[in-house]
Design a protein around this motif. Sequence first.
Motif, PDB file in Angstrom:
ATOM      1  N   ALA A   1       2.564  -9.009  -1.987  1.00 51.13           N
ATOM      2  CA  ALA A   1       3.751  -8.655  -1.346  1.00 51.13           C
ATOM      3  C   ALA A   1       3.582  -6.750  -1.566  1.00 51.13           C
ATOM      4  O   ALA A   1       2.751  -6.150  -0.555  1.00 51.13           O
ATOM      5  N   GLU A   2       3.027  -6.222  -2.974  1.00 49.55           N
ATOM      6  CA  GLU A   2       2.731  -4.892  -2.422  1.00 49.55           C
ATOM      7  C   GLU A   2       1.451  -4.649  -2.445  1.00 49.55           C
ATOM      8  O   GLU A   2       1.326  -3.792  -1.795  1.00 49.55           O
TER       9      GLU A   2
ATOM     10  N   TRP B   1       7.121   2.444   1.302  1.00 48.49           N
ATOM     11  CA  TRP B   1       6.708   1.801   1.121  1.00 48.49           C
ATOM     12  C   TRP B   1       6.893   0.276   0.351  1.00 48.49           C
ATOM     13  O   TRP B   1       6.936  -1.091   0.449  1.00 48.49           O
ATOM     14  N   GLN B   2       7.863   0.199  -0.436  1.00 54.12           N
ATOM     15  CA  GLN B   2       9.216  -0.089  -0.391  1.00 54.12           C
ATOM     16  C   GLN B   2      10.094  -1.557  -0.168  1.00 54.12           C
ATOM     17  O   GLN B   2      10.369  -2.531   0.699  1.00 54.12           O
TER      18      GLN B   2
ATOM     19  N   GLU C   1       7.631  -3.993   1.765  1.00 54.76           N
ATOM     20  CA  GLU C   1       7.162  -5.024   0.740  1.00 54.76           C
ATOM     21  C   GLU C   1       8.162  -5.695   1.316  1.00 54.76           C
ATOM     22  O   GLU C   1       8.231  -7.291   0.547  1.00 54.76           O
ATOM     23  N   LYS C   2       9.111  -5.267   1.169  1.00 51.35           N
ATOM     24  CA  LYS C   2      10.804  -6.503   1.738  1.00 51.35           C
ATOM     25  C   LYS C   2      10.272  -6.671   2.607  1.00 51.35           C
ATOM     26  O   LYS C   2      10.544  -8.183   2.113  1.00 51.35           O
TER      27      LYS C   2
ATOM     28  N   SER D   1      -5.545  -8.536   2.161  1.00 52.93           N
ATOM     29  CA  SER D   1      -4.258  -7.949   2.723  1.00 52.93           C
ATOM     30  C   SER D   1      -4.178  -7.328   4.502  1.00 52.93           C
ATOM     31  O   SER D   1      -3.337  -8.022   5.069  1.00 52.93           O
TER      32      SER D   1
ATOM     33  N   ASN E   1       6.205 -11.780  -4.027  1.00 47.69           N
ATOM     34  CA  ASN E   1       6.518 -11.081  -4.976  1.00 47.69           C
ATOM     35  C   ASN E   1       7.512 -11.232  -6.068  1.00 47.69           C
ATOM     36  O   ASN E   1       7.933 -10.195  -6.608  1.00 47.69           O
TER      37      ASN E   1
ATOM     38  N   SER F   1       7.993  -9.858   2.159  1.00 45.00           N
ATOM     39  CA  SER F   1       8.325 -10.846   0.635  1.00 45.00           C
ATOM     40  C   SER F   1       9.302 -11.841   2.030  1.00 45.00           C
ATOM     41  O   SER F   1       8.950 -12.854   1.328  1.00 45.00           O
TER      42      SER F   1
ATOM     43  N   SER G   1       1.735  -5.299   1.440  1.00 47.09           N
ATOM     44  CA  SER G   1       2.368  -3.819   2.317  1.00 47.09           C
ATOM     45  C   SER G   1       1.777  -2.526   1.823  1.00 47.09           C
ATOM     46  O   SER G   1       1.271  -1.823   2.741  1.00 47.09           O
ATOM     47  N   TRP G   2       1.534  -2.274   0.772  1.00 48.40           N
ATOM     48  CA  TRP G   2       0.254  -1.042   0.884  1.00 48.40           C
ATOM     49  C   TRP G   2      -1.006  -1.086   2.020  1.00 48.40           C
ATOM     50  O   TRP G   2      -1.022   0.074   1.988  1.00 48.40           O
TER      51      TRP G   2
END
Length: 114
Positions: free
Chosen positions: A4-5, A89-90, A93-94, A48, A103, A97, A8-9
């Motif tokens: 997930a990180e 970014w977070q 990522e959420k 990704s 994640n 996920s 999303s990145w």
Amino acid sequence: MTLAETYSWIFYAVGLSSQEGPAKVSAIEQVADGINHAIPTQKELQRSLSWCVANELLLKEGKAYILSQSGKHLLKVSSDNTGTTMGVWQNIEKYFSEKGVDNTENVNPATLTT
């Protein structure tokens, strides 16, 4: 990093690098380095980008990528009321996920399969 990180990145890097039109992988890599102070591996990029295209967040145009309407919406809501790059970014990522991207487990980029 978790999947997930990573996803999303790279999604975020596409969003930033494609503001003026579709972004080639080299531009995405440069922006990703600016976000995370690391250059993504080819496997991280391909996996990704493929996931984001399959989930209709990105469009592939030739050898370049751009946000779809859904991707633009995700980036906008992830950016609203967030004052930092890490916060955006977070938020992305959420969302990933919640869409089922792992994640919990850290992934070694060398072991990623395409």
